[in-house]
Design a protein around this motif. Sequence first.
Motif, PDB file in Angstrom:
ATOM      1  N   TRP A 197      -5.767 -10.480   4.501  1.00  0.00           N
ATOM      2  CA  TRP A 197      -4.665 -10.612   5.546  1.00  0.00           C
ATOM      3  C   TRP A 197      -3.442 -10.244   4.718  1.00  0.00           C
ATOM      4  N   SER A 198      -2.964 -10.652   3.483  1.00  0.00           N
ATOM      5  CA  SER A 198      -1.779 -10.206   2.783  1.00  0.00           C
ATOM      6  C   SER A 198      -1.558  -8.525   2.779  1.00  0.00           C
ATOM      7  N   GLU A 199      -2.657  -7.997   2.461  1.00  0.00           N
ATOM      8  CA  GLU A 199      -2.491  -6.479   2.388  1.00  0.00           C
ATOM      9  C   GLU A 199      -2.519  -5.983   3.871  1.00  0.00           C
ATOM     10  N   TYR A 200      -2.927  -6.612   4.826  1.00  0.00           N
ATOM     11  CA  TYR A 200      -2.659  -6.019   6.242  1.00  0.00           C
ATOM     12  C   TYR A 200      -0.954  -6.230   6.501  1.00  0.00           C
ATOM     13  N   MET A 201      -0.709  -7.350   6.220  1.00  0.00           N
ATOM     14  CA  MET A 201       0.639  -7.309   6.463  1.00  0.00           C
ATOM     15  C   MET A 201       1.580  -6.573   5.596  1.00  0.00           C
ATOM     16  N   LEU A 219      -2.560  -9.271  -7.331  1.00  0.00           N
ATOM     17  CA  LEU A 219      -0.796  -8.745  -7.182  1.00  0.00           C
ATOM     18  C   LEU A 219      -0.376  -7.227  -7.499  1.00  0.00           C
ATOM     19  N   ASP A 220      -0.927  -6.778  -8.620  1.00  0.00           N
ATOM     20  CA  ASP A 220      -0.409  -5.534  -9.139  1.00  0.00           C
ATOM     21  C   ASP A 220      -1.004  -4.390  -7.973  1.00  0.00           C
ATOM     22  N   ARG A 221      -2.074  -4.633  -7.352  1.00  0.00           N
ATOM     23  CA  ARG A 221      -2.577  -3.740  -6.359  1.00  0.00           C
ATOM     24  C   ARG A 221      -2.125  -3.747  -5.018  1.00  0.00           C
ATOM     25  N   ALA A 228       1.572  -1.977  -5.086  1.00  0.00           N
ATOM     26  CA  ALA A 228       1.604  -0.621  -4.937  1.00  0.00           C
ATOM     27  C   ALA A 228       1.715  -0.183  -3.153  1.00  0.00           C
ATOM     28  N   LEU A 229       1.708  -1.078  -2.343  1.00  0.00           N
ATOM     29  CA  LEU A 229       1.812  -0.815  -1.063  1.00  0.00           C
ATOM     30  C   LEU A 229       3.033  -1.419  -0.385  1.00  0.00           C
ATOM     31  N   GLY A 230       3.727  -2.205  -1.171  1.00  0.00           N
ATOM     32  CA  GLY A 230       4.952  -2.505  -0.739  1.00  0.00           C
ATOM     33  C   GLY A 230       5.435  -3.725  -1.775  1.00  0.00           C
ATOM     34  N   VAL A 231       6.273  -4.776  -1.154  1.00  0.00           N
ATOM     35  CA  VAL A 231       6.792  -5.748  -2.043  1.00  0.00           C
ATOM     36  C   VAL A 231       5.540  -6.525  -2.315  1.00  0.00           C
ATOM     37  N   GLU A 232       5.450  -6.744  -4.108  1.00  0.00           N
ATOM     38  CA  GLU A 232       4.506  -7.579  -4.408  1.00  0.00           C
ATOM     39  C   GLU A 232       4.719  -9.069  -4.173  1.00  0.00           C
ATOM     40  N   PRO A 233       3.462  -9.380  -3.623  1.00  0.00           N
ATOM     41  CA  PRO A 233       3.486 -10.964  -3.460  1.00  0.00           C
ATOM     42  C   PRO A 233       3.943 -12.005  -4.704  1.00  0.00           C
ATOM     43  N   ALA A 234       4.599 -13.005  -4.211  1.00  0.00           N
ATOM     44  CA  ALA A 234       5.072 -14.037  -5.244  1.00  0.00           C
ATOM     45  C   ALA A 234       3.697 -14.801  -5.259  1.00  0.00           C
ATOM     46  N   TYR A 235       3.564 -15.372  -6.515  1.00  0.00           N
ATOM     47  CA  TYR A 235       2.408 -16.368  -6.888  1.00  0.00           C
ATOM     48  C   TYR A 235       3.115 -18.001  -7.370  1.00  0.00           C
ATOM     49  N   ILE A 236       2.644 -18.891  -6.582  1.00  0.00           N
ATOM     50  CA  ILE A 236       3.372 -20.120  -6.828  1.00  0.00           C
ATOM     51  C   ILE A 236       2.034 -21.097  -7.255  1.00  0.00           C
ATOM     52  N   GLU A 237       1.995 -21.722  -8.363  1.00  0.00           N
ATOM     53  CA  GLU A 237       0.811 -22.498  -8.804  1.00  0.00           C
ATOM     54  C   GLU A 237       1.138 -23.850  -8.294  1.00  0.00           C
ATOM     55  N   ALA A 238       0.463 -24.551  -7.206  1.00  0.00           N
ATOM     56  CA  ALA A 238       0.488 -25.838  -6.857  1.00  0.00           C
ATOM     57  C   ALA A 238      -0.632 -26.252  -6.143  1.00  0.00           C
ATOM     58  N   ASP A 239      -0.877 -27.485  -6.106  1.00  0.00           N
ATOM     59  CA  ASP A 239      -2.150 -28.184  -5.352  1.00  0.00           C
ATOM     60  C   ASP A 239      -1.524 -28.578  -3.826  1.00  0.00           C
ATOM     61  N   ALA A 240      -1.782 -27.685  -3.047  1.00  0.00           N
ATOM     62  CA  ALA A 240      -1.573 -27.959  -1.627  1.00  0.00           C
ATOM     63  C   ALA A 240      -2.167 -28.839  -0.929  1.00  0.00           C
ATOM     64  N   GLY A 241      -3.006 -29.624  -1.653  1.00  0.00           N
ATOM     65  CA  GLY A 241      -3.470 -30.964  -1.032  1.00  0.00           C
ATOM     66  C   GLY A 241      -2.909 -32.159  -1.581  1.00  0.00           C
TER      67      GLY A 241
END
Length: 602
Positions: free
Chosen positions: A458-462, A486-488, A491-504
């Motif tokens: 989904w991220s790649e599509y967006m 993230l590196d891949r 190459a298509l646009g803005v690199e996604p940010a990554y946050i380590e967290a427990d979403a539960g």
Amino acid sequence: IVAGADAVEVHVELLPEEDGAISFEIYSGSGDAQQIHSQGQVAVGAAPADRGVVDLNALRAQCTSSVSAAECYEAFSGVGISYGPAHQGLAALSCGADEQGHRQVLAELKLPSCVSATADQYVLHPSLLDSALQASVGLSLGSQANQNRPLVPFAVDDVEVLGRCPRRLFAWLRWSAGSGEESAVRKVDIDVCDEAGQVCVRLRGFSFREFETGVTQAASEAFRIPQSGSMTFAPIWEVNGLVQAEGWPGSDRVVIVGGTAARRAEVRRRWTAGTDMEIPADADIEAIRELLQSQGAIDHILWLAPGETIVPDAEFVEEQARGVLQCFRMIKALLELGYDKRTLGWTVITTGSQAVRRDDDVNPSHASVHGLFGTVAKEYAQWQIRLVDLPPDGTWPLAELSGLPADPEGNAWAYRERQWYRQRLVPSRLSSGRSPSLYKQGGVYVVIGGAGGIGEAWSEYMIRSYQARIVWIGRRKKDEAVQAKLDRLAALGVEPAYIEADAGDEASLTRAYETIKARHGQIHGVVHSALVLRDKSLANMDEATFVAALSAKVDVSVRMAQVFGREALDFVLFFSSMQSFSRAAGQSNYASGCNFADAFAH
């Protein structure tokens, strides 16, 4: 895969998942011309100490109609399937019926001599496995249905490789629950065992598709698989006339668990011999086993979901202990008491957990129970499952309920305004695209579980389509595998940010939310793509494994609403699963979580 005169290059790709499982894809071509031919998932674990034993002598007594291997291969040849010598592992085949009159097959398999030198190269030799599947011809011998149309393997729900297969094997085949000779797509359960009957391989839900007459057609045409586009289905509830079965419970050994005091009293007025059994929310498997044992022999369990009002969102997580977790512990306790070998009735009643109509007020607290018992019905065919969703208020239709038939697939009944409903999948068309999109150019989108396969896609599509600014939230550390993704995408646009967290965890997710707000100011949409796949049968699943998959849906859904509910979001997107509907054996934990998430999203 169609191989003509020229060679066909085929790729096998292995994709490690967060939970340690490995997804695989078999494909040909590349880029826009890439076509996936097969896909699935593999999990490696310790083989159970008790692999199970097939009573070969009993099967030989029941399967008295013999067919020679030569006759089998002649029948295959007659419909256009020509097996070479390396695939002719059928030595003998016998057909018959079990005590309930259901057709079954016992086949003897021997490794063909031309490939005997390769015996030690495999745990499960492909010649033997293919021959086990060939034995399915015995299920249809003598039937007029689909004559002259070859059935070919198409999909399988679950395969358990429990031990190395010797050169001589026996395969026991029977139709899966709900399948049979007249079905267009047929499913077969197969146990492959050694000469002592010890099971080496267990296949569940092996489905076949038939070729149309004329097997020289291209495979894609014969299987009627579209080469482009998608087939989309939606689950809907339809009015269904109730087919009355014999009244139940049929004995005085009935245990009533859960519900409100008023509802239990209402039920006991109908079944005066039923006895109440109170299970504390914190009771573990051992405590529940002692409670069940104190009741003596039990023929029927009537489980009522606790409470009939919608609790605040924050309490949905805690409610699981009084609902699906209590049921899971009851099932484990019953298995320890030997009920897996007995007929047992279950009537499981939830209130308002299903969105039968669009305007229904849904109480998602115990929707997860539907996922669990849909799976229970498939894993324990001797248990008679009646799964029902009733309105949260008003008088229950107990007279009709007493005639409700059990469903071997564990599909639910729902009752609304004096009508019974059943759910089914119907073809659905995707939007034509004429409606305004909720996606914004350069929008900020948070994807929980973004490093997983669905979130990444989904991220790649967006990023490709909207140059979106994506933030992934995940529990794992940003290791090399995550960074490579993230590196891949960078190459298509803005690199996604990554946050380590427990979403539960509300506090952990709140910290992640505050970090995102500080960086971007506004959040336009939130996506739930988190999942944990840890497939095991209920007999082999411990509570921690069950909770891990359940929490990825329940806890994350609830905390997501608590934390991001303060934002003026354009949308919230939940990725659901076919397990919300099919509830396959071995996926009780995932199906339970998916059913909750669907109800919660509604």
